[in-house]
Design a protein around this motif. Sequence first.
Motif, mmCIF file in Angstrom:
data_model
loop_
_atom_site.group_PDB
_atom_site.id
_atom_site.type_symbol
_atom_site.label_atom_id
_atom_site.label_comp_id
_atom_site.label_asym_id
_atom_site.label_seq_id
_atom_site.Cartn_x
_atom_site.Cartn_y
_atom_site.Cartn_z
ATOM 1 N N GLN A 1 1.089 -1.173 0.149
ATOM 2 C CA GLN A 1 0.037 -0.097 0.097
ATOM 3 C C GLN A 1 0.789 1.181 0.028
ATOM 4 O O GLN A 1 0.554 2.149 -0.705
ATOM 5 C CB GLN A 1 -0.896 0.043 1.147
ATOM 6 N N ASP A 2 1.939 1.217 0.572
ATOM 7 C CA ASP A 2 2.647 2.328 0.897
ATOM 8 C C ASP A 2 3.476 2.557 -0.528
ATOM 9 O O ASP A 2 3.631 3.824 -1.035
ATOM 10 C CB ASP A 2 4.046 2.236 2.067
ATOM 11 N N ILE A 3 4.050 1.637 -1.234
ATOM 12 C CA ILE A 3 4.677 1.551 -2.428
ATOM 13 C C ILE A 3 3.819 2.214 -3.451
ATOM 14 O O ILE A 3 4.075 2.993 -4.148
ATOM 15 C CB ILE A 3 5.299 0.390 -2.830
ATOM 16 N N SER A 4 2.413 1.648 -3.472
ATOM 17 C CA SER A 4 1.234 2.213 -4.259
ATOM 18 C C SER A 4 1.218 3.632 -4.095
ATOM 19 O O SER A 4 1.137 4.412 -5.142
ATOM 20 C CB SER A 4 0.188 1.295 -4.169
ATOM 21 N N LYS A 5 1.195 4.227 -2.902
ATOM 22 C CA LYS A 5 1.084 5.441 -2.576
ATOM 23 C C LYS A 5 2.121 6.357 -3.268
ATOM 24 O O LYS A 5 1.777 7.423 -3.932
ATOM 25 C CB LYS A 5 0.650 5.798 -1.357
ATOM 26 N N LYS A 6 3.256 5.945 -3.025
ATOM 27 C CA LYS A 6 4.549 6.610 -3.675
ATOM 28 C C LYS A 6 4.452 6.776 -5.059
ATOM 29 O O LYS A 6 4.638 7.774 -5.694
ATOM 30 C CB LYS A 6 5.925 5.870 -3.121
ATOM 31 N N LEU A 7 4.152 5.516 -5.808
ATOM 32 C CA LEU A 7 4.001 5.589 -7.256
ATOM 33 C C LEU A 7 2.959 6.414 -7.468
ATOM 34 O O LEU A 7 3.049 7.202 -8.562
ATOM 35 C CB LEU A 7 3.445 4.145 -7.686
ATOM 36 N N LYS A 8 1.782 6.537 -7.142
ATOM 37 C CA LYS A 8 0.496 7.649 -7.398
ATOM 38 C C LYS A 8 1.293 9.074 -7.168
ATOM 39 O O LYS A 8 0.975 9.818 -8.300
ATOM 40 C CB LYS A 8 -0.541 7.445 -6.750
ATOM 41 N N ALA A 9 1.888 9.055 -6.237
ATOM 42 C CA ALA A 9 2.627 10.655 -6.071
ATOM 43 C C ALA A 9 3.572 11.081 -7.007
ATOM 44 O O ALA A 9 3.588 12.019 -7.658
ATOM 45 C CB ALA A 9 2.920 10.950 -4.615
ATOM 46 N N GLN A 10 4.363 9.867 -7.411
ATOM 47 C CA GLN A 10 5.347 10.082 -8.447
ATOM 48 C C GLN A 10 4.712 10.579 -9.753
ATOM 49 O O GLN A 10 5.043 11.156 -10.584
ATOM 50 C CB GLN A 10 6.460 9.050 -8.411
ATOM 51 N N GLU A 11 3.669 9.661 -10.109
ATOM 52 C CA GLU A 11 2.922 9.871 -11.307
ATOM 53 C C GLU A 11 2.501 11.317 -11.344
ATOM 54 O O GLU A 11 2.656 11.987 -12.653
ATOM 55 C CB GLU A 11 1.582 8.930 -11.667
ATOM 56 N N ALA A 12 2.032 12.012 -10.358
ATOM 57 C CA ALA A 12 1.460 13.414 -10.323
ATOM 58 C C ALA A 12 2.444 14.246 -10.546
ATOM 59 O O ALA A 12 2.570 14.948 -11.352
ATOM 60 C CB ALA A 12 0.850 13.425 -9.153
ATOM 61 N N LYS A 13 3.956 13.896 -9.960
ATOM 62 C CA LYS A 13 4.864 14.651 -10.223
ATOM 63 C C LYS A 13 5.406 14.808 -11.471
ATOM 64 O O LYS A 13 5.864 15.722 -12.151
ATOM 65 C CB LYS A 13 6.015 14.262 -9.145
ATOM 66 N N VAL A 14 5.296 13.652 -12.241
ATOM 67 C CA VAL A 14 5.930 13.557 -13.506
ATOM 68 C C VAL A 14 4.995 14.297 -14.323
ATOM 69 O O VAL A 14 5.528 14.874 -15.513
ATOM 70 C CB VAL A 14 6.139 12.059 -13.815
#
Length: 140
Positions: A18-31
Amino acid sequence: MGCSKPDPAPELRDPIYQDISKKLKAQEAKVKELTKEVEQNKENLKFIEPYTRQSKDFWQKYWTSSKNLKKAEQLLHYYNLHLINRKYAAKNSYIRAWNNGYGDEWPSATTMYRYELNQRLKNAPRKWDSEKIAQQINEK
């Protein structure tokens, strides 16, 4: 007295996944945000006035933003691969726990504790600041 079956998607119960998934979504927004910034800086290059400092400034902004975008995309790919790896590791771990009769107790609290400790150490400052450490000790 019904028959019990293992969870078909145990990774959804895994807090690390779940934590890695949250980080992935945040990184997608940053990209996405950095992609817009690069496009905007690319458009600004068309409006450069010759023989001014503006040329160097605009090109510097463009190069910096494109370098930041590349780094963000690399981190996005890392999180994506890390998420896939964690998914299979969670399934494997859950099946082992299920076969040993500990399916209801999975994931263990120690696994999450070790993950959080690892994250805290990764994000810790790398420079020694004795004043800051003294403040942290006095706060406790």
